[in-house]
Scaffold this motif. Structure first.
Motif, short mmCIF file in Angstrom:
data_model
loop_
_atom_site.label_atom_id
_atom_site.label_comp_id
_atom_site.label_asym_id
_atom_site.label_seq_id
_atom_site.Cartn_x
_atom_site.Cartn_y
_atom_site.Cartn_z
N ARG A 105 0.83 -1.21 0.00
CA ARG A 105 0.00 0.00 0.00
C ARG A 105 0.87 1.25 0.00
O ARG A 105 0.38 2.35 0.27
N GLY A 106 2.14 1.08 -0.29
CA GLY A 106 3.03 2.22 -0.32
C GLY A 106 4.43 1.81 -0.67
O GLY A 106 4.78 0.62 -0.69
N HIS A 136 6.99 -1.12 1.17
CA HIS A 136 6.32 -2.27 1.79
C HIS A 136 6.88 -3.59 1.28
O HIS A 136 7.14 -4.51 2.05
N HIS A 159 -5.52 0.62 -5.62
CA HIS A 159 -4.89 1.47 -4.60
C HIS A 159 -4.23 2.72 -5.20
O HIS A 159 -3.38 3.32 -4.56
N GLY A 200 -5.32 5.57 -5.43
CA GLY A 200 -5.58 6.72 -4.57
C GLY A 200 -4.56 6.83 -3.46
O GLY A 200 -4.24 7.94 -3.00
N GLU A 201 -4.04 5.69 -2.99
CA GLU A 201 -3.03 5.69 -1.94
C GLU A 201 -1.63 5.96 -2.49
O GLU A 201 -0.83 6.66 -1.88
N PHE A 202 -1.33 5.39 -3.66
CA PHE A 202 0.01 5.53 -4.23
C PHE A 202 0.21 6.89 -4.90
O PHE A 202 1.31 7.43 -4.89
N ASN A 240 -11.09 -3.92 -8.63
CA ASN A 240 -10.41 -2.74 -9.14
C ASN A 240 -10.78 -2.63 -10.61
O ASN A 240 -11.43 -3.54 -11.15
N GLU A 295 -10.51 2.99 -3.08
CA GLU A 295 -9.12 3.46 -3.11
C GLU A 295 -8.66 3.89 -4.50
O GLU A 295 -7.51 3.66 -4.88
N GLY A 340 -9.06 7.19 -5.49
CA GLY A 340 -8.71 8.60 -5.42
C GLY A 340 -9.41 9.44 -6.47
O GLY A 340 -10.62 9.28 -6.73
#
Length: 471
Positions: A164-165, A168, A190, A192-194, A341, A370, A372
């Motif tokens: 998630r980043g 990790h 993900h 939106g998180e990255f 997704n 997620e 974004g």
């Protein structure tokens, strides 16, 4: 787990022993974090969560046969006390992996990780004892627990790695250093998180950076059809094997088609030969997953014929991933509600279209989390694709994102009752119960947080037992 004494474990994790009369006593059973799984010879790892504190179950797990508790405080029963349980668990996994004679295979990607991991495991099991990640327990806790379930007999250890980043996967690969690293794809999961695909690619590529050099036996297996993944070849000193439908791929598929029931069939080509595959799984997206598994198996010494037979006989090992249930009345329910997704949603819709030729098709879809700033565009695109694939009816379930799904369908040319927006799972169940006819095919898919598996389960139970409400 391989047998280790409590004294050795305490040394490895940097812990202090408490209430342990004999430190030479060995842990011979599994390492568990769920007190219900504790049994003779096990080691219980006590995590203190927001709702439940594992330390409170110390006496119960020892009574059930656990040798000791790994926690952050004395608990009145044999215990190894450390400052941080997660760090200690990782250190123990690293120690055990070093002791094992197993070949460690790690994989990551934005979509298809769990399905591919299950395929790899089923293929490699034909060659030698294999331990692999259960479900999608691919984080800082699930991964070391899986590694610790290996024994002296284990020859292949297949680990799914999630991220998630940035950093990790580097952390996970440090706990369980792989010899073979597989990157499936770089998608929108993900995002939106990255912050973007470039950042996702940076994170996923940490796996190939962690591999040993080719001279030391390291192999990076990369998707030739994904430009972000293909570019990772420059980030590793390991041997590089490409898979995909591209003619340049070392392991590739030719003559790809779907059977009348939506199952992929193709000619598998490997450097050691070619063989035909017809899969039991549903959807053309499994071709890429199968090629990835084939590349791993080829690199580990299996022939094209052996791989093809294993792929043709492999099934789905994880819940709610294109699970197909035929009701007695002829309705087919496809439960793919574990997660979603943009890439997996589109693949599932295409599988629905293939499975539903000559039949009415229903797409019961919910939020993809997620995403974004990309959320509106991606939900709109999925709604439009449902129309382009001639899905008979789109049922968009939930709030704002579901409204965007329906809006996309409407703007693409949906009219009348071809698409509908309902508020929740129970409303979807009520609608389907009233309108489904024998022979219909229903796909249920959304991100895990939406809980649409309740819709699929209610439909299955309705077909078997009569009226049942979604839970």
């Amino acid at each position: 787990m391989i047998a280790l004494s409590l004294a050795e474990i305490a040394e490895v994790v940097g812990g202090q022993t408490h209430d342990i009369p004999d430190p030479s006593v060995q842990v011979t059973g599994p390492v568990v974090r769920d007190s219900r799984e504790a049994g003779p010879g096990s080691l219980f790892v006590a995590f203190a969560g927001e709702r439940v504190d594992g330390h409170d179950f110390a006496a119960a797990v020892v009574e059930a046969g656990a040798v000791a508790v790994l926690g952050t405080r004395p608990v009145g029963v044999p215990a190894i006390v450390v400052d941080d349980v997660q760090t200690a668990l990782g250190a123990l996994a690293r120690h055990v992996v070093r002791r094992l004679g197993a070949t460690l295979v790690a994989l990551t990607g934005s979509a298809g990780k769990t399905s591919t991991k299950d395929l790899i495991a089923q293929v490699l099991q034909r060659k030698a004892p294999t331990v692999f990640t259960p479900g999608s327990l691919n984080n800082e806790i699930g991964l070391p627990l899986t590694a610790l379930s290996a024994t002296e007999e284990t020859r292949f250890l297949v680990l799914e790695m999630g991220a998630r980043g940035i950093g990790h996967i580097s952390y996970l690969a440090g706990l369980t250093p792989p010899k073979v690293g597989l990157v499936l794809n770089v998608g929108s999961a993900h995002i939106g998180e990255f912050g973007g695909r470039e950042q996702i690619a940076q994170a996923k590529g940490e796996l190939v950076e962690a591999l040993p050099s080719e001279a030391e036996g390291g192999t990076a297996i990369l998707n030739a059809d994904d430009p972000y993944v293909r570019a990772m070849a420059s980030r590793t000193k390991a041997k590089v094997i490409f898979f995909g439908e591209s003619g340049e791929a070392d392991v590739r598929a030719e003559n790809v088609r779907l059977t009348d029931t939506g199952q992929p069939s193709f000619r598998l080509h490997t450097p050691s030969g070619a063989s035909d595959v017809t899969m039991r799984l549903y959807g053309e997206h499994h071709v890429s997953n199968a090629l990835a598994a084939a590349a791993v198996a080829h690199e580990l010494g299996m022939s094209a014929d052996e791989i093809a037979v294993a792929l043709s006989e492999a099934g789905s090992l994880s819940r709610w991933r294109m699970e197909v249930t035929e009701r007695p009345d002829g309705v087919t329910v496809v439960n793919d509600a574990y997660n979603a997704n943009p890439e997996s949603m589109k693949a599932a819709l295409r599988a629905l279209a293939a499975m539903g030729k000559g039949r009415r098709t229903w797409a019961v879809l919910g939020k993809m989390a997620e995403l974004g700033d990309e959320a509106l565009a991606e939900h709109d695109a999925v709604g439009r694709l449902a129309v382009r694939l001639n899905v008979s009816k789109l049922v968009a379930v939930g709030g704002r994102e579901a409204a965007w799904l329906q809006l996309g369908a409407y703007n693409e040319g949906s009219w009348g009752e071809e698409s509908v927006h309902v508020s929740d799972a129970q409303a979807a169940v009520d609608l389907l119960r009233s309108e489904l006819r024998p022979g219909d095919v229903v796909l249920v898919k959304a991100s895990r947080s939406v809980g649409l598996e309740s819709v699929a389960q209610a439909l299955i139970e309705t077909g078997a037992e009569g009226e049942v409400s979604a839970r």
